[in-house]
Design a protein around this motif. Structure first.
Motif, PDB file in Angstrom:
ATOM      1  N   GLU A 180       0.834  -1.210   0.000  1.00  0.00           N
ATOM      2  CA  GLU A 180       0.000   0.000   0.000  1.00  0.00           C
ATOM      3  C   GLU A 180       0.870   1.263   0.000  1.00  0.00           C
ATOM      4  O   GLU A 180       2.045   1.210   0.352  1.00  0.00           O
ATOM      5  CB  GLU A 180      -0.920   0.012   1.224  1.00  0.00           C
ATOM      6  CG  GLU A 180      -1.809  -1.215   1.368  1.00  0.00           C
ATOM      7  CD  GLU A 180      -2.974  -1.246   0.385  1.00  0.00           C
ATOM      8  OE1 GLU A 180      -3.141  -0.299  -0.396  1.00  0.00           O
ATOM      9  OE2 GLU A 180      -3.731  -2.242   0.429  1.00  0.00           O
ATOM     10  N   ARG A 181       0.260   2.400  -0.365  1.00  0.00           N
ATOM     11  CA  ARG A 181       1.055   3.632  -0.482  1.00  0.00           C
ATOM     12  C   ARG A 181       1.340   4.279   0.867  1.00  0.00           C
ATOM     13  O   ARG A 181       2.285   5.067   0.995  1.00  0.00           O
ATOM     14  CB  ARG A 181       0.361   4.639  -1.405  1.00  0.00           C
ATOM     15  CG  ARG A 181      -0.993   5.142  -0.946  1.00  0.00           C
ATOM     16  CD  ARG A 181      -1.569   6.090  -1.998  1.00  0.00           C
ATOM     17  NE  ARG A 181      -2.855   6.652  -1.626  1.00  0.00           N
ATOM     18  CZ  ARG A 181      -4.021   6.096  -1.878  1.00  0.00           C
ATOM     19  NH1 ARG A 181      -4.052   4.925  -2.509  1.00  0.00           N
ATOM     20  NH2 ARG A 181      -5.145   6.673  -1.519  1.00  0.00           N
ATOM     21  N   ASP A 182       0.532   3.987   1.886  1.00  0.00           N
ATOM     22  CA  ASP A 182       0.785   4.473   3.239  1.00  0.00           C
ATOM     23  C   ASP A 182      -0.041   3.643   4.201  1.00  0.00           C
ATOM     24  O   ASP A 182      -0.602   2.608   3.814  1.00  0.00           O
ATOM     25  CB  ASP A 182       0.480   5.981   3.373  1.00  0.00           C
ATOM     26  CG  ASP A 182      -0.967   6.333   3.053  1.00  0.00           C
ATOM     27  OD1 ASP A 182      -1.874   5.528   3.351  1.00  0.00           O
ATOM     28  OD2 ASP A 182      -1.203   7.431   2.503  1.00  0.00           O
TER      29      ASP A 182
END
Length: 288
Positions: A188-190
């Motif tokens: 995931e991106r964050d």
């Protein structure tokens, strides 16, 4: 307060009667509310004995597993799919037999590194198999959780977006997202977006450090993740998961790519993790 759980592999590499009693007793002594039992080989679990031991210690149980390459409902081969569905049926029987209400993990594909993308025919088989599993689970009040795992452990569901797409296609209300921060750290991106994206479909959470060792000693931004859970009003289980070759069998350690011992004292690890999670959730709630 979220129910706090711990994965049984922190305590024992199998599930003999003695291992069950050891794992359940230690889970209660460490202050947890539930234990997650791996049903990788359902035949090795004695549900009636487990249920009795759980009752003696006032604990809940859930089950998780990953399928095998030769028993995989995401395969285009009908015989492989049939073996995968049979294994899921056996795992569901364990869940109901121990009095549990949740079956999660990589219930949709093998927990393995594939050498190719997911075959469209295999995806169709996966959707159909999960729909049958969800309907059978619903008859027993069991929720099914789809755990996005990293690209090296599945080619089917790597992100929350992948899981939600499958949940939509399955179309059954008792299928939820099983979010694992260890895998989110890779895919995931964050640490906020996947919680927001899962929304009210978020049904189970795994907590693990980036290197599978002591919480707070790796690279995961736990304050951001706990804040996202608090902001979402997530009230479901939060379960600690960690693996070490000191406890996990050699075969399973190889499968999970556990090549080193990040810890050797399960009780010290478990007590630290419970305090870390409880403090983090409480701090996030205070600042929400």
């Amino acid at each position: 307060m979220n129910p706090l759980g711990i994965h049984a592999l922190v305590w024992a590499g199998g599930w003999s009667h003695a291992e069950c009693e050891h794992a359940v007793r230690n889970t209660r002594e460490a202050g947890y509310d539930l234990i997650e039992i791996p049903a990788l080989d359902p035949a090795t679990i004695d549900p009636s004995h487990t249920k009795s031991v759980l009752a003696d210690h006032g604990l809940r149980a859930v089950c998780s597993l990953g399928l095998d390459l030769d028993a995989d409902i995401s395969s285009p081969d009908p015989e492989v799919v049939a073996r995968g569905e049979a294994k899921l049926a056996d795992a569901l029987a364990v869940v109901t037999g121990v009095g549990g209400d949740y079956l999660g993990g990589a219930v949709y594909s093998a927990l393995a590194k594939y050498g190719h993308p997911l075959d469209p025919r295999g995806r169709d088989n996966m959707i159909a198999g999960l729909r049958r599993l969800a309907r059978a689970a619903a008859d027993h009040g069991v929720t099914v959780g789809l755990e996005p795992v990293n690209r090296y452990e599945s080619n089917a569901i790597n992100t929350v977006a992948d899981a939600l797409a499958v949940i939509t296609d399955v179309g059954e209300p008792n299928v939820v997202v099983h979010l694992d921060v260890y895998h989110a750290n890779i895919e995931e991106r964050d640490f906020t977006a996947p919680v927001v994206e899962a929304g009210d479909r978020l049904g189970y959470v795994h907590i693990g450090e980036s290197h599978r060792g002591y919480l707070g000693t790796g690279t995961i931004d736990f304050p951001a993740f706990f804040a996202a859970l608090a902001a979402a009003g997530y009230a479901g289980p939060v379960t600690f998961e960690s693996f070490s070759r000191a406890v996990v069998s050699a075969d399973l350690s190889d499968r999970l790519a556990v090549w080193r011992n990040m810890w050797s004292d399960g009780m010290d690890l478990a007590v630290h993790a419970r305090r870390f999670i409880a403090d983090g959730l409480a701090a996030a709630e205070r600042t929400r």
